[in-house]
Design a protein around this motif. Structure first.
Motif, short mmCIF file in Angstrom:
data_model
loop_
_atom_site.label_atom_id
_atom_site.label_comp_id
_atom_site.label_asym_id
_atom_site.label_seq_id
_atom_site.Cartn_x
_atom_site.Cartn_y
_atom_site.Cartn_z
N ALA A 56 -2.64 4.41 -7.51
CA ALA A 56 -2.90 4.77 -6.12
C ALA A 56 -4.25 4.26 -5.65
O ALA A 56 -4.38 3.76 -4.52
N VAL A 57 -5.26 4.34 -6.51
CA VAL A 57 -6.60 3.89 -6.11
C VAL A 57 -6.63 2.37 -5.94
O VAL A 57 -7.08 1.85 -4.92
N THR B 197 -8.71 -1.67 -0.60
CA THR B 197 -10.05 -1.91 -0.06
C THR B 197 -11.01 -2.28 -1.19
O THR B 197 -10.75 -2.01 -2.36
N THR C 232 0.47 3.73 -3.30
CA THR C 232 -0.25 5.00 -3.08
C THR C 232 0.68 6.20 -3.14
O THR C 232 0.33 7.23 -3.74
N ARG D 88 0.82 -1.21 0.00
CA ARG D 88 0.00 0.00 0.00
C ARG D 88 0.86 1.26 0.00
O ARG D 88 0.55 2.22 -0.73
N PHE E 160 -13.06 7.04 -0.90
CA PHE E 160 -12.07 7.60 0.00
C PHE E 160 -12.69 8.54 1.03
O PHE E 160 -12.12 8.71 2.12
N ASP F 21 -5.88 8.10 3.97
CA ASP F 21 -6.89 8.23 2.93
C ASP F 21 -7.34 9.68 2.76
O ASP F 21 -7.70 10.10 1.66
N ALA G 214 -12.36 0.81 -3.06
CA ALA G 214 -11.33 1.46 -3.86
C ALA G 214 -11.05 0.67 -5.13
O ALA G 214 -10.91 1.23 -6.22
N LEU H 210 -4.69 11.22 0.58
CA LEU H 210 -4.89 10.78 -0.80
C LEU H 210 -6.08 11.49 -1.43
O LEU H 210 -6.03 11.85 -2.62
N SER I 70 -9.10 7.05 8.78
CA SER I 70 -7.82 6.83 8.11
C SER I 70 -7.26 8.16 7.64
O SER I 70 -7.79 8.78 6.72
N SER J 114 -4.74 0.90 -2.97
CA SER J 114 -5.24 1.16 -1.61
C SER J 114 -5.74 -0.11 -0.95
O SER J 114 -5.74 -0.23 0.27
#
Length: 1004
Positions: A320-321, A326, A283, A279, A406, A417, A329, A420, A414, A324
Motif C-alpha cells: 500500500a505504501v 509519491t 492501496t 494506485r 501520509f 491518503d 511514500a 490510508l 487527499s 501510493s
C-alpha cells in the motif's frame, strides 16, 4: 563510470548469478563430504555478492549504474541485461547479506543425518542466486525467468520434508498460487513490452507507454506481484509454507521471495505510481491485507504462524505504501522494507532456535524460556522492539517516515491518503499486539504451565540472528546512513522531495499516531483472552480450507468434464474437430470475407488434373460408405496416390516422390493394423451416421479449399516462395524443397524431427509393451547337415507344425535336393547364394510366396543403395533425408511382407530405438556443433579431390540430413515391429492356444 549518472559495462554482474549456480551444483557433493558444515562453504557465494555490493555503493550513490548486456534473442528484443541502481543495490544487500547469515545458521540447525540435505543446500543456494538475478535484471523477460526460478526453487524448499503430508500440501499450494500469478504476469510483461517497443526496464521507465492496453498489462503484472508477496486474495499460501524448515521461512518468507512482488511494485513506481488503476489496486488490497493479517496473527498458537500472518500484514503495508506512487511514500516504503527484513528474519531464526532447543513452537507449552535461553530472548527482544516501532530502532524510523509522508499528503487535500493513514495506524496497533504475543508466548511466564527445559543454543545459530537484530538497532540510531541510498531511487519518483530518514522525527502528528498504535496494541494484548474467544466464535472460513476446496472442486469438475467429453471414440473426436473447423471456416468466409470474382478463377493448369480430382473425390466418398475395412484402406490410399499424381502434373517431382513413398508406407501400416480388426468397417452402424460424416467431411474440405483460395487471391505482397527460389539459385541448389528443409527452415525440421522421435517412442509403446524384436532366432544355413536345408517343420516349402512360436526354415525343393546330393556342408557353402535367395525363416503357419521372397532379397540391397544415393543427391536434385529414409523403409517393409518378423530381424538386426536416438543425435549434434562455432545450422561445405572419383563435395547439411534419414528408418522399423512383428506374435499365440484347446479327435 562517468560522474553524474554515467553507465558503464560491468562484467561482474552476471558472475554473481553464475557463482551461485556453480555453488548450487556442487552443494550435494560438499554435503556428502562435510555434512552440514558444507553450508559454511556455500555461504561464500552470497557473501561475495554482498562484498561486491559494498564496493559498488559509492558509485551508485553518486548516480552510477553498472550495466551488463548480452545478446540473447535480439530478433524479439530480448537481452541478458543486468543493471545496478539504488533500488537493486538495496535488495541485493538484503538477498545476499541475509542469505549469507541464513546459510551459516543452517550449518548448525540441521543434523548431518538430515535426509535430502544436499538437495536442500543446493536449492537454497540456487534460490539466493535467482533472487540476486531477479533484482539485477534490466529486461522484463529475464526478470520473469528468474521470477519463475524462485517459484520452482521455493516449491522444493517448502516441500523439503516430503514425507509429511502437510509439507507436500503447502508446497503444492504455494506453487499453484505463485504460478498462476506468474502466468498472468507473463501476459502483462508481453503486453507492456509490445506497447513500449522494448523489454528493457530502464528504457520503459525513461519513456513509459500509456493507454488501455498498458492498463490491462499493469493489472496482469500486479496479479503476479501480489500473488508472490502474499497480498489478499493470495495470502494463504504464505502461512501454509511454514511447514518448511525455519531457515526457509527466515529467508524466503521474510527477506527474499515475498519481497519480489514488493520490489516489482517499487520498480515500476517511477513510471506508473500515478496511474489511477495501479494506485487503486495496490492501496486497497494492501490496506485490507494489513488488517486481515494482523487480526489473524492474534489467534495463532504456533509461533511461526504468528510471524507468518504478521509477515502477510507487513507485506500488505509495504504494498500500500509503495503503491501510493509519491516520492515520499516510496522513500518511506523502502525504509520500511529494510526494517522489516532486519526484524522479521531474526525473529524466524529465534523461533527456529526455540524449536530445536526446546522441542516445540507452541506458545501454550512454553514458559520461563528466557531463563533457559537468555541470549535468544535478548535477540528476540531487539527484533520485537524494532517490529513494534519503538524509538531508536529502524522500525520506528521507517514507520515515522510513513506516517509523515501520509500526514503531509492528507494536509495536501487527499481524502484517500487520510483513509490510508487511519488504516496504517490501526494496522500498526495490531502489529504491536502480535509483537507482544510473540515475545510473551516464547519467553513469558504462564500460569499453570511449567518451565520448559531447553538445551543451549549453538553459537552459529545465535550469531546470525544476533547480527540482524543488532543491525536493526544500529541502523535505527544511525538512520541517516541509509538516506543517500534511499533518496537516490526515491528521487526518480514524481513528487516533492521532503522526507528524510532519521532516528527521531521530533514531536508531531506522526509521533502521536505512533503513540496511538502503541496504546491500541497494548490494549488488544491485555484483552487477548476475551478477544480470542470472540474471534474463535465469529470467524470466516479458513482461507487454506477454501483454497483446498477449490482445488478439489476443480479436480472433480475436470474429471467429470473429461469423462463426458473424452468418451474414447475416435470418430467423435475427429468429427468434433473437423466440424468445429468447418463451422469457423464457413463463418469466416461468410462474415465479410473479400470474395473475388469467380471469373478470375483458374480451375486447372493441366487437363489431366480434372479426372484425377474426380477420381480422388470418388475414392474419398467411397471410403466413407465402404463396408470392408481393407477396401476402405485401399480407397484412402487412392486419394493419397492421386495427390501424388497431382503434384507430378504440377511439376513438383520431389513432392510427388515424397507423397508416393509416404502413402505406400501409410497403406502398409493400415493393412498391418487391420489384421487384428474385424473384416467389416462399420458393422451395424446406422446410415444416418455415415451421411453426417460425409457432410462434415465435405464441409471441412470445402471450407479449407475456399479459405486457401481466398488467402491466395487476397495476397498483397509477393509470395515468399520467390525468395526461396532466388536463394536456392544463388546457392546453386537444385532442389528447392531440400534447401528449405535443410537450410532456410532447418530449425523447424529439427523440431519436427524431435516430435517424430517422441511420437515413435511413445505411441508405439502404447500399442504393445514388448517392442523389441531384433534378437529373434534364425538358424544358419551353413550349420545344417547333409540332409539339406531342413527346417523345424518341413522340406520343400511344406507347412510346418502349427502352434508355438518356433521359426520354420523353408527352402525351395531344388535347393534342398542340391544341398543333400552334394553331401552336406561343403555343397551348401558352394550353393550359398542360391540357398540364401530361396530360403526364408517365417512364423509357423504363415503363407509364403517364393517369388516375393526371392524378389525381396534380390532388390533389398539395391533399394538401400538407391536410398543412399537419394540422400546424397538431395541438394542437387530429387531426394533428401526424409524421402530417402522412406525409401529404405519400403525396402524393410518388403522384406517383412515376404518373410514375416524373422525376416525383418534378419534384414535389420538393430533396435529401432537405437536408430531413433542416433538420428536425433546426428541432427541435434550438427546444430549444436554449428552453434558452438557461431554458425548454428548455416550451410558449410568442404571439397576434396579423390583419385578416380574426382572432386568430392561434402556439405554440413548432409550430416543433418543423415540424421533425418536414420530417424525415418528407425520410425518405419519401429512401426513394422510394433504393428507387424508384435501382431504376428499375438496371432501365433492365439493359434497356439486354439491348437492346444483342440482334442485328439478334433477334425479341424
Amino acid at each position: 563510470m562517468r560522474a553524474g549518472g554515467g553507465i558503464r559495462q560491468n562484467h561482474e554482474v552476471i558472475w554473481l548469478v553464475v557463482l551461485h549456480g556453480l555453488a548450487a551444483a556442487g552443494a550435494a557433493p560438499l554435503v556428502a563430504r562435510w555434512g552440514r558444515s558444507a553450508f559454511l562453504v556455500l555461504a561464500a557465494a552470497p557473501a561475495a555478492a554482498f562484498g561486491w555490493a559494498v564496493a559498488q555503493t559509492p558509485g551508485v550513490i553518486g548516480g552510477g549504474t553498472p550495466t551488463q548486456v548480452y545478446s540473447w534473442m535480439p530478433t524479439f528484443g530480448v537481452y541478458l541485461a543486468f543493471r545496478l541502481d539504488a533500488l537493486s543495490l538495496l535488495l541485493l544487500y538484503l538477498a545476499a547479506g541475509i542469505g549469507t547469515l541464513v546459510l551459516v545458521f543452517c550449518a548448525r540447525y540441521f543434523d548431518d543425518s538430515e535426509p535430502g540435505l544436499g538437495l536442500f543446500a543446493g536449492a537454497l543456494t540456487a534460490f539466493a542466486g535467482a533472487m540476486i538475478g531477479l533484482v539485477l535484471a534490466d529486461d522484463l523477460i529475464v526478470l520473469f525467468v528468474f521470477w519463475e526460478l524462485t517459484t520452482i526453487l521455493s516449491f522444493l524448499l517448502i516441500g523439503h520434508y516430503a514425507q509429511r503430508a502437510e509439507a507436500r500440501r503447502a508446497a503444492m499450494q504455494a506453487v499453484l498460487v505463485t504460478t498462476f500469478g506468474g502466468l498472468a504476469m507473463l501476459g502483462g510483461v508481453v503486453l507492456l513490452g509490445h506497447a513500449g517497443g522494448t523489454y528493457r526496464i530502464s528504457a520503459l521507465l525513461a519513456s513509459p507507454p500509456h493507454g488501455r492496453v498498458v492498463t490491462v498489462a499493469l493489472v496482469l503484472v500486479l496479479v503476479g506481484a501480489l500473488s508472490k508477496s502474499a497480498v489478499f486474495p493470495f495470502s494463504e499460501w504464505l502461512p501454509g509454507a511454514m511447514a518448511a524448515p525455519t531457515p526457509v521461512s527466515a529467508y524466503l518468507h521474510a527477506a527474499a521471495m515475498v519481497k519480489a512482488g514488493v520490489y516489482l511494485v517499487a520498480r515500476l513506481a517511477p513510471a506508473y505510481g500515478g496511474d489511477p488503476t495501479w494506485r487503486a489496486v495496490t492501496t486497497s488490497l494492501g490496506a485490507a491485507t494489513m488488517l486481515l493479517g494482523g487480526v489473524r496473527a492474534l489467534r495463532e498458537h504456533d509461533l511461526k504462524r504468528v510471524l507468518a500472518f504478521g509477515t502477510v500484514s507487513q507485506l500488505g503495508f509495504l504494498t500500500a505504501v509503495l503503491g501510493s506512487g509519491t516520492r515520499d511514500a516510496v522513500y518511506a516504503g523502502l525504509a520500511l522494507l529494510v526494517a522489516h527484513a532486519l526484524f522479521k528474519a531474526p525473529l524466524f531464526l529465534s523461533v527456529g532456535i526455540i524449536d530445536r532447543c526446546a522441542g516445540t513452537r507452541d506458545l501454550r507449552k512454553l514458559s520461563g524460556l528466557r531463563r533457559e535461553l537468555p541470549w535468544v530472548a535478548s535477540v528476540c527482544a531487539l527484533a520485537c522492539l524494532s517490529m513494534a516501532a519503538v524509538p531508536l530502532f529502524l522500525g520506528f524510523a521507517a514507520k515515522e517516515s510513513v506516517f509523515s509522508a501520509f500526514v503531509d499528503a492528507e494536509h495536501g487535500g487527499s481524502t484517500g491518503d487520510g483513509v490510508l493513514l487511519a488504516v496504517f495506524t490501526g494496522g500498526s496497533g495490531l502489529t504491536v499486539a502480535y509483537t507482544l504475543r510473540v515475545w510473551w508466548g516464547a519467553f513469558g511466564d504462564k500460569a499453570g504451565v511449567p518451565d520448559r527445559p531447553a538445551r543451549p543454543a549453538a553459537m552459529l545459530m545465535l550469531v546470525p540472528a544476533g547480527i540482524l537484530a543488532v543491525a536493526g538497532l544500529v541502523l535505527g540510531v544511525g538512520a541517516r546512513v541509509l538516506d543517500p541510498l534511499l533518496s537516490e531511487y526515491a528521487n526518480t519518483v514524481p513528487g516533492e522531495h521532503g522526507e528524510h530518514l532519521a532516528a527521531w522525527h521530533g514531536f508531531g502528528q506522526a509521533l502521536g499516531l505512533s503513540a496511538v498504535a502503541w496504546l491500541v496494541g497494548a490494549v488488544v494484548f491485555a484483552a487477548r483472552e476475551p478477544l480470542y474467544r470472540f474471534h474463535r466464535r465469529h470467524v470466516l472460513p479458513e482461507a487454506e480450507n477454501v483454497v483446498t476446496a477449490l482445488v478439489l472442486a476443480t479436480d472433480r469438475a475436470a474429471t467429470q468434464i473429461t469423462g463426458a467429453i473424452q468418451r474414447g471414440s475416435l470418430p467423435i473426436y475427429v468429427s468434433t474437430t473437423f466440424g468445429a473447423f468447418a463451422a469457423l471456416g464457413l463463418f469466416a468466409i461468410g462474415y465479410g470475407a473479400p470474395w473475388p470474382s469467380l471469373a478470375s478463377v483458374r480451375w486447372w493448369d493441366n487437363p489431366f488434373q480434372v479426372p484425377l480430382a474426380v477420381l480422388i473425390a470418388v475414392a474419398a466418398l467411397g471410403a466413407v460408405f465402404a463396408r470392408p475395412r481393407l477396401a476402405g484402406a485401399m480407397l484412402v490410399g487412392v486419394t493419397g496416390l492421386g495427390t501424388a499424381l497431382l503434384f507430378l502434373l504440377q511439376g513438383a517431382l520431389d513432392l510427388s516422390f515424397t507423397q508416393l513413398t509416404a502413402e505406400i508406407v501409410s497403406l502398409v501400416v493400415f493393412v498391418l493394423v487391420l489384421r487384428r480388426l474385424g473384416p467389416v468397417l462399420r458393422d451395424g452402424s446406422r446410415p444416418g451416421r455415415r451421411v453426417l460424416h460425409t457432410v462434415i467431411a465435405v464441409a471441412t474440405g470445402g471450407s479449407l479449399a475456399a479459405l486457401t483460395y481466398l488467402s491466395a487471391a487476397s495476397r498483397v505482397q509477393p509470395a515468399i516462395s520467390s525468395a526461396y527460389l532466388q536463394a536456392a539459385q544463388r546457392d546453386h541448389l537444385g532442389n528447392v524443397v531440400s534447401a528449405i528443409v535443410l537450410d532456410y527452415r532447418a530449425w523447424d525440421t529439427l523440431g519436427e524431427s524431435s516430435v517424430v522421435a517422441v511420437a515413435a517412442a511413445g505411441v508405439t509403446s502404447l500399442v504393445f509393451l514388448r517392442r523389441s524384436a531384433a534378437a529373434l532366432p534364425r538358424p544358419s544355413v551353413l550349420d545344417l547337415g547333409a540332409g539339406g536345408v531342413v527346417g523345424a517343420g518341413s522340406v520343400g516349402g511344406g507347412p510346418g507344425r502349427v502352434g508355438g512360436d518356433t521359426p520354420v526354415v523353408a527352402s525351395a525343393g531344388v535347393a534342398a535336393s542340391a544341398g543333400a546330393a552334394a553331401g552336406g556342408v561343403a555343397e551348401a557353402r558352394r550353393l550359398g547364394p542360391l540357398i540364401w535367395l530361396a530360403t526364408a525363416v517365417r512364423a509357423p503357419g504363415q503363407r509364403r510366396s517364393l517369388v516375393l521372397e526371392v524378389l525381396a532379397r534380390l532388390t533389398y540391397h539395391t533399394v538401400l543403395l538407391v536410398s543412399v544415393y537419394v540422400l546424397v543427391h538431395g541438394e542437387d536434385g530429387l531426394g533428401g533425408g526424409f524421402v530417402a529414409g522412406l525409401l529404405a523403409g519400403l525396402a524393410l517393409t518388403l522384406r517383412y511382407l515376404a518373410g514375416g518378423r524373422y525376416e525383418l530381424a534378419e534384414a535389420a538386426p538393430v533396435d529401432a530405438g537405437f536408430l531413433l536416438g542416433i538420428g536425433m543425435f546426428l541432427s541435434a549434434g550438427t546444430a549444436l556443433t554449428g552453434y558452438l562455432f557461431g554458425g548454428a545450422l548455416d550451410d558449410r561445405s568442404w571439397s576434396w579431390h579423390v583419385p578416380v572419383l574426382g572432386e568430392v563435395h561434402v556439405s554440413s547439411t548432409l550430416f543433418f540430413d543423415l540424421g533425418v534419414y536414420v530417424l525415418v528408418v528407425g520410425l518405419v522399423l519401429d512401426i513394422l515391429r510394433s504393428l507387424g512383428s508384435e501382431v504376428d506374435r499375438h496371432i501365433a499365440a492365439d493359434r497356439a492356444a486354439e491348437f492346444a484347446s483342440r482334442g485328439p479327435g478334433d477334425p479341424r
